[in-house]
Design an enzyme around this catalytic site. Structure first.
Site, short mmCIF file in Angstrom:
data_model
loop_
_atom_site.label_atom_id
_atom_site.label_comp_id
_atom_site.label_asym_id
_atom_site.label_seq_id
_atom_site.Cartn_x
_atom_site.Cartn_y
_atom_site.Cartn_z
N ASP A 19 0.83 -1.20 0.00
CA ASP A 19 0.00 0.00 0.00
C ASP A 19 0.87 1.26 0.00
O ASP A 19 1.93 1.29 0.63
CB ASP A 19 -0.87 -0.02 1.28
N GLU A 72 1.09 -0.19 -4.93
CA GLU A 72 0.16 0.88 -5.28
C GLU A 72 0.93 2.20 -5.34
O GLU A 72 1.24 2.78 -4.30
CB GLU A 72 -0.96 0.99 -4.24
#
Ligand code: CA
Length: 480
Positions: A232, A262
């Protein structure tokens, strides 16, 4: 070789019923039948409150096992249910990727006195205060876990910034001061330096932090028998940390331990540079392609489909790109809202499932439901997944030569009998395009696998077919 498909098995508005791990376990057989080969699961560890989606991380070692933050289970279930679900997925040879949140933590167990400078949110290198003391929620001792798995205690010096002063009850971006302490290098340069996102920002220059996170990565991969991770918020994290973290985890779990990051940025150049910085050790979500799909869906017939693959990561870095249509952040109401409109979704999924480049990711919200509301796309997604498995093989030849009708052919390969296809989309009127599927296919009768067109096409001497497509729709032509 099987055509892999990752599924993001959650959306933002799932109910807080502790049921997701059980649901996913029960779904394993079905997922394998429709062609899902890997599942990305949400953050599975204790967040600041039970109903949190998991991104407001509190304790990475509490996988729904300890009574902390007034709950044993997470939003998604208990650790036992989590492990049982993963075993079941593995029975069907579905890989499991855990969402790893290592950029930040939500508030800790107690406050500490911390010297900070407040910075300008739009220019984080610019202090807007002199140094002063705040009361920050940066102390963590995880009393409910009682040192099991790790006795690491977090303090203010393990963080580079925080967003709340409990003394003045005031929010802001407070850069934590200390010897040689500053925002990390190797982060996105938006807002001057985008190290800080929210909560307590982990100081990835601090050797104790790096050691503890690497240790956790190995622990959780072993504990849950993971096949990979989705990292993340990596644009807020020191790039070299990410690279070294994967080295540490792969040393234990093998080099095929999968990772996708991400990096939410639509600029291909930025993603290119990042991949170079981390030696291509991680895949990235194809955010530029997502924005093209979003724009095409917003503009309707005014969008020039010749631009659909422009700047896509899947084109320039095919083996490092995870293609997707939407996710929990882009869905309506979320932080990075850019949801592809419904009329275009079948076309978008047709594109990512059938094109040669990229590793496609199917979003739970597009297949099942968002906020309990059933998706209208379930059937077409199943048809397209089936087309991917049966026909989407061999070299791709593009026909992005018209503003409103575009597509490509896949020439098929020897391993998959009768494979190969002709894919077309139209954002305007009904139409057709002559595409070449190979001289070896002459005389074959092809039909539209999606069932939207009843006519058939006979491939001529040269391997050409005049393939049809309905306006605002897609067609997937294959051998009948
Ligand atoms: Ca950070």
């Amino acid at each position: 070789m099987k055509n892999g498909v990752m599924m993001q098995y959650f959306e933002w508005n799932l109910p807080n019923d502790g049921n997701l791990w059980k649901q996913l376990k029960d779904d394993a057989k079905h997922l394998s039948e429709i062609g899902v080969t890997a599942v990305w699961i949400p953050p599975a560890y204790k967040a600041d409150e039970q109903k949190d989606e998991g991104y407001a991380t509190y304790d990475l070692y509490d996988l729904g096992e300890f009574d902390q933050k007034n709950t044993i289970r997470t939003k998604y279930g208990t650790k036992e249910e989590l492990k049982s679900m993963i075993n079941e997925l593995h029975k069907y040879e579905i890989s499991v990727y855990l969402d790893a949140v290592m950029n930040h933590k939500s508030w800790g167990d107690y406050t500490e006195k911390v010297m900070v400078k407040e910075v300008d949110p739009n220019q984080r290198n610019r202090a807007i205060s002199k140094e002063f003391e705040i009361q920050a929620w940066t102390g963590y001792d995880f009393p409910g876990r009682n040192n099991k798995y790790s006795d690491f205690k977090w303090h203010s010096y393990h963080f580079s910034g925080t967003d709340y002063d409990d003394a003045s009850k005031r929010s802001g971006i407070f850069r934590i001061l200390g010897e040689n302490k500053y925002w990390s290098e190797g982060v996105d340069d938006e807002n001057g330096n985008y190290d800080f996102l929210l909560g307590n920002d982990l100081d990835l220059d601090h050797p104790e932090v790096v050691k503890e996170l690497n240790r956790w990565g190995v622990w959780v991969a072993n504990e849950l028998n993971l096949d990979g991770m989705r990292l993340d918020a990596i644009k807020h994290m020191k790039d070299i940390f990410v690279k070294d973290f994967l080295v540490a985890v792969r040393a234990e779990r093998g080099n095929d331990f999968y990772a996708v990051g991400e990096y939410w940025n639509g600029d291909l150049d930025t993603l290119d540079k990042y991949l170079d910085k981390v030696d291509h050790s991680i895949d990235l979500f194809d955010v530029p392609l997502h924005f093209n799909l979003y724009e095409a869906s917003e503009k309707g017939k005014d969008y020039d489909l010749q631009n659909l693959l422009n700047n896509a990561l899947a084109i320039s870095h095919s083996d490092c790109a995870v293609t997707f249509v939407d996710n929990h952040d882009s869905q309506a109401g979320s932080s990075l809202e850019s949801q592809v409109k419904d009329w275009f979704k079948p076309m978008a999924y047709g594109l990512i499932f059938l094109m040669e480049n990229g590793y496609p990711c199917l979003f739970y919200g597009d297949y099942y439901s968002i906020d309990g509301k059933e998706s209208p796309h379930k059937l077409i997604i199943e048809i397209l997944l089936q087309a991917r498995q049966k026909y989407a093989y061999g070299e791709q030849q593009d026909y992005f030569t018209h503003p409103s009708i575009a597509g490509f052919v896949r020439l098929g390969d020897k391993e998959h009998e009768d494979s190969g296809l002709a894919f077309l989309i139209s954002n305007g009127e009904d139409g057709s395009k002559i595409m070449n599927v190979g001289e070896n296919r002459k005389g074959e009768v092809w039909h539209d696998f999606t069932g939207s067109i009843k006519d058939e096409v006979t491939i001529d001497e040269k391997g050409n077919g005049n393939f049809l497509v309905k306006g605002g729709n897609l067609a997937v032509w294959v051998k009948k």
